[in-house]
Design an enzyme around this catalytic site. Structure first.
Site, mmCIF file in Angstrom:
data_model
loop_
_atom_site.group_PDB
_atom_site.id
_atom_site.type_symbol
_atom_site.label_atom_id
_atom_site.label_comp_id
_atom_site.label_asym_id
_atom_site.label_seq_id
_atom_site.Cartn_x
_atom_site.Cartn_y
_atom_site.Cartn_z
ATOM 1 N N ASP A 148 -6.443 1.280 12.528
ATOM 2 C CA ASP A 148 -7.676 0.561 12.175
ATOM 3 C C ASP A 148 -8.600 0.418 13.368
ATOM 4 O OD1 ASP A 148 -5.614 -0.336 10.049
ATOM 5 O OD2 ASP A 148 -7.618 -0.704 9.244
ATOM 6 N N GLN A 174 0.830 -1.216 0.000
ATOM 7 C CA GLN A 174 0.000 0.000 0.000
ATOM 8 C C GLN A 174 0.862 1.263 0.000
ATOM 9 O OE1 GLN A 174 -0.543 -2.692 1.837
ATOM 10 N NE2 GLN A 174 -2.666 -2.936 2.453
HETATM 11 O O1 MRU Z 1 -5.355 -3.499 4.952
HETATM 12 P P1 MRU Z 1 -5.595 -2.042 4.714
HETATM 13 O O2 MRU Z 1 -4.883 -1.512 3.523
HETATM 14 O O3 MRU Z 1 -7.066 -1.701 4.729
HETATM 15 O O4 MRU Z 1 -4.948 -1.335 5.995
HETATM 16 C C1 MRU Z 1 -5.040 0.053 6.124
HETATM 17 C C2 MRU Z 1 -4.298 0.575 7.290
HETATM 18 O O5 MRU Z 1 -3.701 -0.150 8.048
HETATM 19 C C3 MRU Z 1 -4.402 2.065 7.538
HETATM 20 O O6 MRU Z 1 -3.252 2.522 8.181
HETATM 21 C C4 MRU Z 1 -5.627 2.370 8.405
HETATM 22 O O7 MRU Z 1 -6.781 1.764 7.903
HETATM 23 C C5 MRU Z 1 -5.862 3.830 8.528
HETATM 24 S S1 MRU Z 1 -6.448 4.541 7.014
HETATM 25 C C6 MRU Z 1 -6.811 6.161 7.297
#
Ligand code: MRU
Length: 349
Positions: free
Chosen positions: A236, A195
Site C-alpha cells: 500500500d 480478501q
Molecule cells: O484494505 P485493502 O483490501 O485495500 O488492502 C489491500 C492490500 O493490502 C493490498 O495488498 C495492496 O493494496 C496492494 S493491491 C495491488
C-alpha cells in the site's frame, strides 16, 4: 462487469467487493461523495484501484459542480480532493492520483466546466491505462524470478480487483502461470475482511491457477514442512528505504519467511513508492472499525462488549524483504539506492 471499476457515460461503476464472491453487485457512483463512501466502505479497495477510483471521483466533482466560475470550481475540486484523501490514509496511490488530477486542473486552460471535465476525464483514463501496462510489466519482471513448480504463498488480494486490471503480486503469479511454470498457490484467508478467501480465491479459480486456501495461522506450519518456496505480496506504500506497508499480517509472514529462509517478494508499482517517507515510521496506519474483528460477514463471533483493535496495515521492515518488483525492474537491497535508480530509469523513458 469484467473490471473492478469502469467509467460508463458519466458515472463510475464499481464491482462491489464488500459482497463478493457470493453476490455480484455493481454500484454506480454519480458524485465524489459516493466515490468517497465506496472507498471508505471498501466496495472498491486495493491501493491502485483506490487511486483510480479517486481520480474518477474528481471528474464527478467537476461534473456535478453547481458553479461554472473557475475560482469557485477550483475550490470545489480542492474540497472534493480533501474528502477523497481522508477516506483511507495508508495507500499512497490515493494521494498520487489526486495530486495528478489537481495538477491537470491547474495546468489546462479551461474556459468552461465542460473543458475541465474533459481534461480530468482524459487524465483519469490515462491513469487507468498506465496501471494496466504497469501491472503487465510487474508480472513479467516478477515471473522471471519464479522457478518452474514453485509453491507460492500470497496474502490479501492484489489481483484485477485491487487494480484496474491484471494485478501486482497476483499479476506475477498470473504471468508465471501463463508462462506454463506449473506453479501452485497458497491463498491465505486474510482476516479480518477475508480478501484472500473471498477475492483472491475467486480470481485464481477464474484464471485456472492451481490453488489452496489456508487459514492465516497455518502459514508457519506449511513453511516448517517445506511446502512454501516463496511469499509474494503487494504493497500500500513503500517508504524510500524499502519499509513496506501492506495488509495487517504481512509483517508476520515476512518474519516467518525469514525464519524458514524463504524468499519474500513485494510487488508494487512505482506510484506506491513514497519518496517523501524516509522509512516506515512516516507511514500512517489506518485503524478500522472494531466490528470488522468482532463480526464475520455481519455475524457476531465474539461476546458483545469486548474491545477489539483493528489496524488495517502493518509495516514490514526492509531487511526482511528479498526484493521489490516494480514495472521498471527489480529493486534489491539497499533499497534507498535501488528504488531511486528505478524511479530515475522510468522518468527518463
Ligand atoms: O484494505 P485493502 O483490501 O485495500 O488492502 C489491500 C492490500 O493490502 C493490498 O495488498 C495492496 O493494496 C496492494 S493491491 C495491488
Amino acid at each position: 462487469m469484467d473490471r473492478a471499476l469502469v467509467w460508463d457515460r458519466g458515472t463510475l461503476k464499481l464491482l462491489d467487493q464488500s459482497v463478493l464472491p457470493h453476490q455480484t453487485r455493481v454500484v454506480a457512483c454519480a458524485t465524489a461523495d459516493e466515490v468517497a463512501d465506496a472507498i471508505r466502505t471498501m466496495k472498491v479497495r486495493g491501493a491502485p484501484a483506490i487511486g483510480a477510483a479517486a481520480a474518477y471521483g474528481l471528474v464527478l466533482a467537476a461534473q456535478t459542480a453547481a458553479t461554472a466560475d473557475p475560482p469557485m470550481l477550483r475550490a470545489h475540486l480542492d474540497t472534493a480532493a480533501q474528502m477523497l484523501l481522508g477516506t483511507r490514509p495508508t495507500a499512497v496511490n490515493l494521494r498520487w492520483a489526486v495530486e495528478r488530477m489537481l495538477a491537470v486542473a491547474g495546468r489546462v486552460a479551461w474556459r468552461s466546466g465542460g473543458d475541465l471535465v474533459e481534461a480530468l476525464l482524459a487524465e483519469a483514463q490515462r491513469i487507468c491505462e498506465q496501471d494496466v501496462r504497469t501491472n503487465r510489466a510487474i508480472g513479467a519482471n516478477g515471473a522471471a524470478l519464479i522457478r518452474p513448480g514453485e509453491r507460492i504463498l500470497t496474502y490479501c488480494n492484489t489481483g484485477s480487483l485491487a487494480t484496474v486490471d491484471y494485478g501486482t503480486a497476483l499479476g506475477i503469479i498470473r504471468a508465471a502461470h501463463e508462462q506454463g511454470k506449473r506453479i501452485q498457490v497458497f491463498v491465505s484467508e486474510t482476516r479480518p475482511l477475508l480478501q484472500g478467501a473471498r477475492l483472491t480465491a475467486w480470481e485464481v479459480l477464474r484464471y485456472g491457477i492451481p490453488a489452496t486456501l489456508i487459514a492465516d495461522n497455518a502459514a508457519a506450519w506449511l513453511m516448517r514442512q517445506g511446502l512454501i518456496d516463496r511469499v509474494v505480496v503487494g504493497a500500500d506504500r513503500v517508504a524510500a528505504n524499502g519499509d513496506t506497508a501492506n495488509k495487517i499480517g504481512t509483517y508476520g509472514l515476512a518474519v516467518l519467511a525469514r525464519a524458514h529462509e524463504i524468499p519474500f517478494l513485494v510487488a508494487a508499482p512505482l506510484s506506491t513508492v513514497d519518496f517523501r517517507a524516509p522509512d516506515g515510521s512516516a507511514i500512517p496506519i489506518e485503524e478500522r472499525p472494531p466490528e470488522e474483528v468482532t463480526h464475520v460477514a455481519g455475524v457476531p463471533v465474539a461476546p458483545e462488549g469486548i474491545a477489539a483493535a483493528n489496524p488495517a496495515f502493518d509495516i514490514t521492515p526492509h531487511h526482511l524483504i528479498t526484493a521489490i518488483v516494480t514495472e521498471a525492474g527489480v529493486a534489491t537491497p539497499p533499497y534507498t539506492r535501488s528504488l531511486l535508480d528505478l524511479s530515475a530509469t522510468r522518468a527518463g523513458r
